[in-house]
Design an enzyme around this catalytic site. Structure first.
Site, mmCIF file in Angstrom:
data_model
loop_
_atom_site.group_PDB
_atom_site.id
_atom_site.type_symbol
_atom_site.label_atom_id
_atom_site.label_comp_id
_atom_site.label_asym_id
_atom_site.label_seq_id
_atom_site.Cartn_x
_atom_site.Cartn_y
_atom_site.Cartn_z
ATOM 1 N N GLU A 278 -8.780 4.408 7.673
ATOM 2 C CA GLU A 278 -7.753 5.142 8.407
ATOM 3 C C GLU A 278 -8.266 5.590 9.774
ATOM 4 O O GLU A 278 -7.491 5.767 10.709
ATOM 5 C CB GLU A 278 -7.315 6.363 7.583
ATOM 6 C CG GLU A 278 -5.817 6.548 7.566
ATOM 7 C CD GLU A 278 -5.332 7.560 6.531
ATOM 8 O OE1 GLU A 278 -4.333 7.260 5.866
ATOM 9 O OE2 GLU A 278 -5.947 8.639 6.383
ATOM 10 N N HIS A 299 -20.826 -9.825 -11.511
ATOM 11 C CA HIS A 299 -20.271 -10.782 -12.468
ATOM 12 C C HIS A 299 -18.840 -11.155 -12.118
ATOM 13 O O HIS A 299 -18.144 -11.789 -12.903
ATOM 14 C CB HIS A 299 -20.352 -10.196 -13.881
ATOM 15 C CG HIS A 299 -21.762 -9.983 -14.333
ATOM 16 N ND1 HIS A 299 -22.410 -10.805 -15.225
ATOM 17 C CD2 HIS A 299 -22.682 -9.048 -13.960
ATOM 18 C CE1 HIS A 299 -23.647 -10.378 -15.403
ATOM 19 N NE2 HIS A 299 -23.839 -9.309 -14.641
ATOM 20 N N LYS A 414 6.688 4.159 5.380
ATOM 21 C CA LYS A 414 7.457 5.327 4.920
ATOM 22 C C LYS A 414 8.886 5.246 5.457
ATOM 23 O O LYS A 414 9.850 5.488 4.734
ATOM 24 C CB LYS A 414 6.810 6.633 5.406
ATOM 25 C CG LYS A 414 5.499 6.955 4.728
ATOM 26 C CD LYS A 414 4.995 8.312 5.179
ATOM 27 C CE LYS A 414 3.549 8.523 4.798
ATOM 28 N NZ LYS A 414 2.955 9.674 5.468
HETATM 29 O O1 PA5 Z 1 -6.071 11.649 5.803
HETATM 30 C C1 PA5 Z 1 -4.874 11.916 5.884
HETATM 31 O O2 PA5 Z 1 -4.418 12.576 6.831
HETATM 32 C C2 PA5 Z 1 -3.917 11.472 4.820
HETATM 33 O O3 PA5 Z 1 -4.531 10.694 3.846
HETATM 34 C C3 PA5 Z 1 -3.300 12.678 4.131
HETATM 35 O O4 PA5 Z 1 -4.314 13.470 3.589
HETATM 36 C C4 PA5 Z 1 -2.300 12.256 3.047
HETATM 37 O O5 PA5 Z 1 -1.329 11.428 3.587
HETATM 38 C C5 PA5 Z 1 -1.666 13.463 2.405
HETATM 39 O O6 PA5 Z 1 -1.004 14.243 3.355
HETATM 40 P P1 PA5 Z 1 -0.572 15.719 3.039
HETATM 41 O O7 PA5 Z 1 -1.766 16.543 2.822
HETATM 42 O O8 PA5 Z 1 0.205 16.165 4.240
HETATM 43 O O9 PA5 Z 1 0.301 15.661 1.802
#
Ligand code: PA5
Length: 426
Positions: A278, A299, A414
């Site tokens: 990310e 394996h 989304k």
């Molecule tokens: O690293 C990030 O920003 C994301 O993985 C969020 O943690 C994830 O989408 C969850 O978001 P939130 O804490 O707003 O529910």
């Protein structure tokens, strides 16, 4: 605490070439002047964290441990992976601790959700709902279901005593709900993104509920903060690791395989994948982070690594010591031919598997390997490792000239999903 062993890279790194750039990026990180600079709250967090909240976390964790059989941690992505990684790494995969920890809110799977709800319905369970935005769909749906189950079992008042929220200090749907309902609430600071949040209540509360030592975890993080604050590439192992990754990308590698020899570190691999995937995978750039557990995956994936397309390099986390060992018994008939190992410890075998694989992949497979040497696995070293990888990730992303702290790409699916679901405005 972590020593980068770069002797198995096949083509060594010319660190001198990167020295100046690394120093400039270091200043950019520490002066908070680069892209995403408003999300650098994690940088000094091990020195700056709120001690009052830290004590409250320990107090409520004790309450949960004393009063419940199960804690359901409800969150997704950065709002659960760090806690899960730590709990599995430190308690093992078959913990006999008095408090069971279950994760929900990280999937739309109706089967998984049904199975969890069915499993906990007759147990004394508490919920820690974790969401910075408070609107993440997976988490919100799961929390609705959990809250309704608790309210049916315990009544509205009773449910209030079993729900703990971790969210933004001021904003968001979960914050409003938690305030209205009077749930004990912990804070995810506004300047820390999900995947950099394991040292906040997001990670600490579930980890403390699991009976683990969060003081030691924070001390390990603090040591890593100090050790990785050195601007010199030659004296900063996190930066060395970041430069190795960057150099591998330059050598046309597109995949980084994160390897451990411990099944209980599978979730650490998941945390690692989110952190790097990310943070770096944007603007058509970045290494694809993936993970494997050896010797198990030797394996399965072993054939590809040894002989397949030369797209990857390996990052191996290697522990000098195991926490427990098992002696291999002798057998009268020796039908399996294992008596040559009788009296030897299993960790010795794991160690030879590591050495043999390293050589096979490097020498005949021509797959570069970087080995991160760690003494042992405990709260302190895990705290150190989490911080080390976060600092290396910031450096690594800035070397690629991308913002390490945003994730614009995750919004597109989304939008499509909301459109298909008929959400207003989509
Ligand atoms: O690293 C990030 O920003 C994301 O993985 C969020 O943690 C994830 O989408 C969850 O978001 P939130 O804490 O707003 O529910």
């Amino acid at each position: 605490m972590i020593k980068v062993n770069d002797k198995h890279l096949i083509k060594g790194v010319d660190y001198k070439k990167y020295e100046k750039t690394v120093k400039e990026i270091h200043e950019m990180i520490h002066e908070k002047s680069g892209p995403g600079n408003d999300f650098l709250g994690w940088l000094n967090y091990p020195t700056m964290y709120d001690r009052v909240e830290f004590e409250a976390i320990k107090k409520y964790a004790k309450y949960v441990r004393d009063n419940f059989e199960v804690l359901v941690v409800c969150g997704i992505g950065g709002s659960y992976l760090g806690a899960r990684a730590a709990i599995e790494a430190l308690r093992g995969l078959h913990s006999q601790d008095k408090l069971e920890i279950i994760f929900l809110g990280q999937t739309f799977s109706s089967d998984y959700t049904y199975e969890v709800l069915d499993y906990i319905k007759d147990k004394k369970f508490a919920v820690n709902v974790i969401s910075k935005s408070g609107t993440t769909t997976e988490t919100s749906i799961a929390f609705r279901l959990l809250r309704s189950l608790l309210e049916k079992k315990l009544g509205v008042e009773g449910a209030r005593k079993a729900i703990f929220a971790t969210t933004d200090k001021e904003r968001g749907a979960l914050k409003t709900l938690a305030t209205n309902e009077g749930y004990p609430t912990f804070v995810l600071p506004g300047d820390i993104g999900g995947r950099y949040s394991v040292f906040t209540a997001v990670g600490l509360f579930p980890i403390a509920c699991a009976g683990l030592n969060i003081d030691q975890l924070m001390l390990g993080a603090l040591q890593a903060q100090k050790d990785t604050a050195n601007p010199s590439l030659f004296d900063n192992e996190a930066y060395k690791y970041a430069v190795i990754r960057f150099d591998q990308k330059r050598q046309q590698k597109s995949v980084e395989l994160f390897v451990t020899y411990e099944p209980k570190l599978v979730q650490l691999g998941e945390w690692f994948k989110q952190l790097y995937g990310e943070s770096e995978g944007k603007d058509g750039k970045g290494l694809f982070p993936t993970s494997a557990t050896f010797s198990t995956d030797l394996h399965s994936l072993g054939q590809f690594i040894q002989d397949g397309s030369k797209c990857l390099f390996e990052t191996i986390v290697h522990f000098e010591k195991a926490n427990h060992d098992v002696e291999i018994p002798s057998d009268k008939l020796d039908l399996d031919g294992l008596n040559y190992l009788a009296g030897k410890n299993l960790n010795y075998v794991n160690e030879q598997a590591f050495k043999g694989t390293l050589e096979a992949h490097e020498k005949s497979g021509q797959v570069p390997n970087v080995v991160l040497e760690v003494e042992k696995l405990d709260e302190y070293t895990l705290g150190y490792m989490f911080y080390f990888f976060m600092k290396a990730c910031a450096m690594s992303a800035y070397l690629l000239k991308v913002n390490p702290f945003n994730q614009p790409g995750v919004e597109i699916y989304k939008k499509n999903m909301f459109h298909l679901l008929g959400k207003k405005g989509y």
